[in-house]
Design an enzyme around this catalytic site. Sequence first.
Site, PDB file in Angstrom:
ATOM      1  N   CYS C 152      11.661  61.688  27.699  1.00  0.00           N
ATOM      2  CA  CYS C 152      12.821  62.461  27.235  1.00  0.00           C
ATOM      3  C   CYS C 152      12.993  63.739  28.047  1.00  0.00           C
ATOM      4  CB  CYS C 152      12.682  62.822  25.757  1.00  0.00           C
ATOM      5  SG  CYS C 152      12.820  61.400  24.680  1.00  0.00           S
ATOM      6  N   HIS C 153      11.913  64.526  28.116  1.00  0.00           N
ATOM      7  CA  HIS C 153      12.039  65.819  28.802  1.00  0.00           C
ATOM      8  C   HIS C 153      10.914  66.044  29.800  1.00  0.00           C
ATOM      9  CE1 HIS C 153      14.012  66.098  24.822  1.00  0.00           C
ATOM     10  NE2 HIS C 153      15.006  66.518  25.576  1.00  0.00           N
TER      11      HIS C 153
END
Lengths: 436, 288, 188
Positions: C152-153
């Site tokens: 995701c990040h």
Amino acid sequence: MSFAWANSYEPKNDFTKWLDEKLPLPRLVYNAVGAGYPVPRNLNYMWNFGVLAGFFLMFQIITGIVLAMHYSANTEVAFGQIEHIMRNVNYGWLLKYAHANGASFFFLVIYLHIFRGFYYSSYKAPREMIWLLGVVIFLLMMATAFMGYVLPWGQMSFWGAKVITGLFGAIPFIGEPLQVWLVGGYAPNNSTLNRFFSLHFLLPFVILGAVILHIWALHIPGSSNPTGVEVKAESDTVPFHPYYTAKDGWFLGLVLSLFAAVVFFAPNALGHAENWIEANPLSTPALIVPEWYFYPFYAILRAFTGDLTIPFTGIVLIEAKLLGVIAMFGSILLWFFLPWLDKSPVRSGSYRPLFRIFFWIFVVDMAALFYLGGAKAEEPYIVLSQIATAWYFLHFLVILPIISQIEVPKALPFSITDAVLGKKEPAAPTAAEPAE
Amino acid sequence: MTIRLGGILAGIAITGVLILWSLMPGLFNYASPEKPDYYAFQEENIAPEGGFSFDGAFGTWDYAQLQRGYQVYKEVCSACHSLKFVAFRNLQELGYTEAEVRAEAAQWEVPGIDPKDGSMVKRPGLPTDMFPSPYANEVEARAFNNNALPPDLTLITKARKDGVHYVYSLMQGYNEPDPEDVAKSPDFETPPGLYFNEYFYNINIAMPPQLLDGIVTYSDGTEATEEQMAQDIAAFLTWAGEPSLIKRKQTGWFVIGFLLFATLLGFMSYKTVWASKKAEKKNKAELI
Amino acid sequence: MASTADNAKAEEGAGEGVRRRDWIHIAAVSTAGVGGASVLFPLVSQMAPTADVLAASTTDVDVSAIEPGQSIKGVFRDQPLFVKRMTADEIAEMKATDAGSLRDAETLEDRLGEGNEDILVQLGVCTHLGCVPLGAGEGEDKGEFNGYFCPCHGSHYDAAGRIRKGPAPTNLVVPDFAFTTDTTIRVG
């Protein structure tokens, strides 16, 4: 509100001054249910039920929203979700019972509110609009309550849904397709449950809107009162706050105590045991009756057992089924015409000797319909409900118009203040205390 | 005027219709069809002597009785009846410890999935599992029970009128038919495969007598008479149907007490608010 | 005359500038307020986890079949649970890392717990914003530190689940667990 002596709202600090300029909401409340609304000083306890009805509407909306957080409108799981609420949700049992019995208390106070209107002719000019909106609210309440009762998906839920949607099947030509469309199938199914849930959630807010209109319409002529004499001077009125807020407040406490007694000690007393059995489309309970608040109208529905035929020809004009449906809906819809059926210039039943007799007969008749609606569909209950139904229509459509023509009313007091202070009977002042 | 005239006409029409076409035949028919005499079932259930511990506004659970009732359910009823809304973990409310509940749950077999091949298997129960149904589905339940469906027992005490006493009575209702009543209803008979039970609405019930004296051996040494077991199972099923019963009543006293207190204060406040108006009325009345 | 004076006084008492007997109004209104506030209690607490959710808050995992280097995914409190048997190489490498230099200083021993040689139990929930990191399944991207990688990040965890690079503030959460038998652990 148009009384010249009504208190007017004075914003006290900079913030309320600013708010009053931008959005005068406090002013609205002040004029609606605050010190800015002059109310006849002689209201008796029958005038408490409007505020109570408003309380129970909000109570039902709040508990309902909370219950909807745990409910699932799916026939596979709906019954189990109620058990989930009863067993697993924190205070779920309290919320469920409060909501179910809250509906009963809502109807109880509404019936008392309506009968207050019947006795004191609250429907008469200039208050026709308040009455008409009230009937609309009552019809919306009935629809909401009916759909709410289907949601637990017990035996009574299912068969209630089936029987009541069956009423629409009685309408000629379009009845059957209409019924199938309403239900979304040939018998109550998952689609039915979902649409009922959706509408059960929506309608209370429609009711709330209608209630706001009802109160708005009330504030144009102002409240009626037990003498039926209109307000003439400032001495006839007191400000709503604190006089009636205090009165409504303590009375609300009393009714809530009674409500709590039912919720905590007899939560199933007003319900049906069969609804704790999961819906079974293949097995009908022995006795299908709606919730108690529908009994009078259910009794009227069941009173019609024979077709309407042309005598000696055997030609059926209207079938019994349709006749019952027409009568049931007609019994409430005729309330819309009440302001024009009863044209007596005197409002209060207390000054109408003849009307009062028939009013109490009508109360007995309604009590009989309440009893008969919950009774078994067998003799002697059928014949009794036919008599009671006939009297119901006779009362509104024949008796009321006729007595409003022939009755000689008692002398009215000159004003509310005179009535309160007992000016009419100076010889016996203590006896003139109004029954408050 | 037109509305009133219309109302009167409509009213006469509707009441006329009722009276002429519906009411009159009804009046003639009234009392004509004699209902055949059926053997009447006992609408009034019996109650144990001294009542149940949870009766009344101040009732409490008798945990020993609930545990005995659970034993009756487990050893007798559960052979045919499910208890599908109760989980094993709920047994902790009967006074069992967490470890006891875990051990108890493990004695039951619940449907599960084999982690290796995904096939349906039976595995020992966990506290979080619900009580398993003795049958896979309704068809199987009927096939095993002469086409009768043993109802789920979770809510039975709420799903029957006067349910607690109904269960208590039904369990002891397998008596001989009253010969006098039998004589009055010539059609009365108990078909093969059914059993006479005067507390069952239908008189003849598909369930054979169950609570024979000594069918369970109570772990607390109580003598397992029919009456004792009927009382215990009725108590247990009351708990199963409404576990919040006692908490509800206790909360109720607190809430009502508070509300009455608030009502009293509200009433005093109301009296104070209206004191001036009442005084005015009194004074004016005296002046007049 | 006297009665008129009483009357005026009472009028004042009931009006806005309440002086006499105003304690009763204050008492009544505050009692109603207490009542209203206590109604909030069930309305608020009904949103807390229900009894069945709370009861399902422990999970048993059989670790006997896990080969070194392999992970199994379970469910703990409705969230993914990673249970991994670490290889000898991983253990050696993780022990060699200087815990003090890490963002969230934890040694391998801290994460395994006492008496546990190689079973790493952790929630498969990235401590940044809650995505499920890759690395527990066969052939998934293990990130720059050969452990877990949150797509995701871009948070990188090492083989012991410790945050090494990216936005996540802390190491993967190690839930409370204990061996109930030699081959079974109970989480929660």
